[in-house]
Design a protein around this motif. Structure first.
Motif, PDB file in Angstrom:
ATOM      1  N   LEU A  64       0.900  -1.223   0.191  1.00 18.86           N
ATOM      2  CA  LEU A  64       0.088   0.043   0.111  1.00 18.86           C
ATOM      3  C   LEU A  64       0.841   1.134   0.030  1.00 18.86           C
ATOM      4  O   LEU A  64       0.648   2.190  -0.899  1.00 18.86           O
ATOM      5  CB  LEU A  64      -1.144  -0.068   1.178  1.00 18.86           C
ATOM      6  CG  LEU A  64      -1.891   1.348   1.339  1.00 18.86           C
ATOM      7  CD1 LEU A  64      -2.872   1.403   0.174  1.00 18.86           C
ATOM      8  CD2 LEU A  64      -2.368   1.347   2.776  1.00 18.86           C
ATOM      9  N   PHE A  70       1.375  -5.821  -7.024  1.00 20.73           N
ATOM     10  CA  PHE A  70       0.207  -5.280  -6.986  1.00 20.73           C
ATOM     11  C   PHE A  70      -0.701  -6.113  -7.549  1.00 20.73           C
ATOM     12  O   PHE A  70      -1.773  -6.541  -6.863  1.00 20.73           O
ATOM     13  CB  PHE A  70       0.105  -3.881  -7.825  1.00 20.73           C
ATOM     14  CG  PHE A  70       0.756  -3.018  -7.371  1.00 20.73           C
ATOM     15  CD1 PHE A  70       1.093  -2.854  -5.964  1.00 20.73           C
ATOM     16  CD2 PHE A  70       1.120  -1.757  -7.889  1.00 20.73           C
ATOM     17  CE1 PHE A  70       1.874  -1.593  -5.080  1.00 20.73           C
ATOM     18  CE2 PHE A  70       1.961  -0.742  -7.355  1.00 20.73           C
ATOM     19  CZ  PHE A  70       2.149  -0.747  -5.989  1.00 20.73           C
ATOM     20  N   LYS A  83      -3.618  -8.312  -5.087  1.00 18.89           N
ATOM     21  CA  LYS A  83      -4.466  -7.257  -5.202  1.00 18.89           C
ATOM     22  C   LYS A  83      -5.686  -7.221  -4.316  1.00 18.89           C
ATOM     23  O   LYS A  83      -6.016  -6.201  -3.699  1.00 18.89           O
ATOM     24  CB  LYS A  83      -5.348  -7.856  -6.442  1.00 18.89           C
ATOM     25  CG  LYS A  83      -6.541  -7.082  -7.205  1.00 18.89           C
ATOM     26  CD  LYS A  83      -7.237  -7.677  -8.396  1.00 18.89           C
ATOM     27  CE  LYS A  83      -8.447  -7.433  -8.655  1.00 18.89           C
ATOM     28  NZ  LYS A  83      -8.817  -7.724 -10.129  1.00 18.89           N
ATOM     29  N   ILE A 100      -4.365  -5.705  -1.083  1.00 21.36           N
ATOM     30  CA  ILE A 100      -4.131  -4.294  -1.288  1.00 21.36           C
ATOM     31  C   ILE A 100      -5.300  -3.451  -1.232  1.00 21.36           C
ATOM     32  O   ILE A 100      -5.319  -2.180  -0.641  1.00 21.36           O
ATOM     33  CB  ILE A 100      -3.203  -3.857  -2.466  1.00 21.36           C
ATOM     34  CG1 ILE A 100      -1.703  -4.849  -2.257  1.00 21.36           C
ATOM     35  CG2 ILE A 100      -3.151  -2.515  -2.833  1.00 21.36           C
ATOM     36  CD1 ILE A 100      -0.909  -4.703  -3.451  1.00 21.36           C
ATOM     37  N   LEU A 101      -6.358  -3.922  -1.933  1.00 21.18           N
ATOM     38  CA  LEU A 101      -7.603  -3.343  -2.159  1.00 21.18           C
ATOM     39  C   LEU A 101      -8.379  -3.155  -0.797  1.00 21.18           C
ATOM     40  O   LEU A 101      -8.913  -2.068  -0.373  1.00 21.18           O
ATOM     41  CB  LEU A 101      -8.608  -3.922  -3.055  1.00 21.18           C
ATOM     42  CG  LEU A 101      -8.133  -3.796  -4.726  1.00 21.18           C
ATOM     43  CD1 LEU A 101      -8.808  -4.330  -5.465  1.00 21.18           C
ATOM     44  CD2 LEU A 101      -7.960  -2.249  -5.026  1.00 21.18           C
ATOM     45  N   TRP A 158      -6.857  -2.839   2.138  1.00 17.98           N
ATOM     46  CA  TRP A 158      -6.118  -1.662   2.971  1.00 17.98           C
ATOM     47  C   TRP A 158      -6.245  -0.533   2.315  1.00 17.98           C
ATOM     48  O   TRP A 158      -6.248   0.798   3.006  1.00 17.98           O
ATOM     49  CB  TRP A 158      -4.430  -2.072   3.001  1.00 17.98           C
ATOM     50  CG  TRP A 158      -3.916  -3.221   4.184  1.00 17.98           C
ATOM     51  CD1 TRP A 158      -3.569  -4.385   3.589  1.00 17.98           C
ATOM     52  CD2 TRP A 158      -4.428  -2.971   5.449  1.00 17.98           C
ATOM     53  NE1 TRP A 158      -3.578  -5.063   5.118  1.00 17.98           N
ATOM     54  CE2 TRP A 158      -3.961  -4.334   5.771  1.00 17.98           C
ATOM     55  CE3 TRP A 158      -4.776  -2.188   6.400  1.00 17.98           C
ATOM     56  CZ2 TRP A 158      -4.007  -4.548   7.254  1.00 17.98           C
ATOM     57  CZ3 TRP A 158      -4.795  -2.266   7.751  1.00 17.98           C
ATOM     58  CH2 TRP A 158      -4.364  -3.631   8.267  1.00 17.98           C
ATOM     59  N   LEU A 159      -6.314  -0.372   1.037  1.00 21.39           N
ATOM     60  CA  LEU A 159      -6.617   0.982   0.333  1.00 21.39           C
ATOM     61  C   LEU A 159      -8.018   1.629   0.621  1.00 21.39           C
ATOM     62  O   LEU A 159      -8.030   2.692   1.071  1.00 21.39           O
ATOM     63  CB  LEU A 159      -6.762   0.522  -1.193  1.00 21.39           C
ATOM     64  CG  LEU A 159      -6.791   1.774  -2.055  1.00 21.39           C
ATOM     65  CD1 LEU A 159      -5.554   2.892  -2.026  1.00 21.39           C
ATOM     66  CD2 LEU A 159      -6.722   1.262  -3.727  1.00 21.39           C
ATOM     67  N   LYS A 162      -9.336   1.171   3.695  1.00 23.45           N
ATOM     68  CA  LYS A 162      -8.866   1.987   5.080  1.00 23.45           C
ATOM     69  C   LYS A 162      -8.194   3.321   4.871  1.00 23.45           C
ATOM     70  O   LYS A 162      -8.495   4.094   5.490  1.00 23.45           O
ATOM     71  CB  LYS A 162      -8.286   0.884   5.867  1.00 23.45           C
ATOM     72  CG  LYS A 162      -8.971  -0.325   6.300  1.00 23.45           C
ATOM     73  CD  LYS A 162      -8.347  -1.273   7.509  1.00 23.45           C
ATOM     74  CE  LYS A 162      -8.853  -2.560   7.188  1.00 23.45           C
ATOM     75  NZ  LYS A 162      -9.999  -2.931   7.759  1.00 23.45           N
TER      76      LYS A 162
END
Lengths: 289, 289
Positions: free
Chosen positions: A193, A240, A244, A247-248, A250-251, A253
């Motif tokens: 992230l 990424f 995926k 990451i999505l 945490w993104l 948040k």
């Protein structure tokens, strides 16, 4: 250095970039083997590594070379690791193998599928690296005091795990173990992230160079903060997409956190922002302790 | 060091934190004055600065002390600068004055209102600093090779501007001039937004310490990227609110950039992401050149 120094007759290193080259330097320095064998697609890299004394020999034919080594460290891009798994399975299926990839679920799943559950593969992720690439970026002591995450499975042999653990300990690494899923979840937060965010931040400079000389206004804070923006695009696109889902997660948040701080700003709520910033400073300072 | 060394009989420094202390060190080293006078609300700071030889004398009564100096540098928090403007107007209205604040529109407006257009105030922003604070964080050469932005107005006297410019040049700074509005717009991009983004990023670690030992998974990339997250909450809340308009403008662009990269990820559009990441890497590398 660990009291128990594991001796391998011959350690193979696949890929001689920053990580592979730095490994070679420290493996020699710590006398962990009598022979370092280098594998790479580029003959120029192999020759340079040999000339500089990083490796004892190189081998262009992996199928032959893998038969000679008793420990193999794969440091290639993640996308080609599975090709090596096939070659290992067909030529030296019981050899002790590890990798250094930044995403573990995919690698461990491929290993189980291709090498099978009886293999001696234990996945490693030394959290050490740099935005730099290539053999010339290799450095002594890269793994000193760095966390190395191992992700053994229920099928992993204890003696193999112990050998890999001691290998990293000898290089100064601090080994922790967790599941591949947990690794990928945590690294999405602490590494993937942040890269995603910084790439997005640097991206807004796109096209700015022409209208204004924004470089005049850049200080060391900006440079340090965005240093990881120089990282290898191919490596990071790969990470990424392979991670995926996490990451999505945490993104989301992060976006929430960003909008909470923006709300304070829009509403002129200085107290609410101060409470947040003080908490944030405390969290960040604790990381250094 | 500039060939022309401006000599002041007496330089006053208000605020003896990282910037004020570092200024004192270099002002002495470059022989820019015969006497450095320190002003601070804290007697303990003044005593320490005197004891350590950073200042020649200190003055607890600003109204009296300001009459003795021929150049004054204000390094206090932005919110108290205007109080000093009143004291300067009433006690030594023609003295050459500068400040080091990170937001310029507000400071320059206050100066025009309080000191008037005939004053000798020229606002400075040395883009040099640190997440550290206080006199103990002072360092020699802090301004060496750092950009110093001056924001003269149409009323600024040329000879005063020249003196302030040479002062910073003598400390190793690279002086650029622009309007207060342009300064605030550019700094919102290169400093204020990055802080805002990093605070938001560190904020998602809130509460994580209890459930998982996330510190095990933190590497140097994360630490460097979020170093500015340790910055002073009060200072940054002040900057955010004073430069709100520009920060919100760049924040919109950042959110757009973030969502473009997220779209690539969600849609598995690897090519589109690679094109972006390569461009981003190029932009970031060019900043170091």
């Amino acid at each position: 250095m660990s009291k128990f120094s594991p001796k391998f007759n011959s350690i193979g290193i696949v890929g001689l970039g920053l990580l592979g080259g730095s490994l070679a330097i420290d493996v020699r320095k710590k006398h962990l083997t009598n022979c370092i064998v280098g594998f790479s697609r580029r003959i120029s890299t192999l020759r340079k590594a040999k000339r500089n004394g990083l490796i004892d020999k190189y081998c262009r034919n992996f199928e032959e070379g893998i038969k000679e080594v008793d420990f193999l460290v794969i440091t290639t891009p993640i996308s080609v690791i599975r090709e090596y798994f096939y070659l290992i399975r067909d030529n030296n299926p019981k050899v002790l193998v590890t990798d250094v990839a930044s995403v573990k679920e995919k690698v461990v799943r491929d290993a189980e599928k291709i090498l099978g559950r009886e293999s001696n593969f234990i996945s490693s992720h030394p959290i050490a690296g740099s935005e730099k690439r290539g053999l010339d970026a290799s450095q002594e002591g890269l793994f000193e005091n760095k966390t190395v995450v191992l992700t053994p499975s229920e099928f992993t042999r204890k003696d193999s795990l112990q050998k890999v653990r001691e290998f990293w300990n000898c290089l100064g690494g601090k080994v922790v173990c967790c599941s591949p899923a947990e690794h990928d979840y945590m690294l999405a937060l602490t590494s993937h992230l942040p890269h995603f965010v910084i790439f997005s931040l640097v991206n807004i400079l796109n096209g700015k160079k022409e209208d204004r000389n924004f470089q005049d206004y850049i200080g060391s804070g900006f440079k340090d903060t965005t240093r990881i923006g120089k990282s290898d695009p191919d490596l990071w696109a790969e990470i990424f997409f392979l991670n995926k889902k996490n990451i999505l997660c945490w993104l989301k948040k992060f976006e929430k956190s960003l909008s909470q701080l923006s709300e304070d700003l829009k509403k002129d709520d200085r107290n609410s922002m101060l409470v947040k910033l003080r908490k944030i400073q405390k969290i960040r300072k604790e990381i250094d302790e």
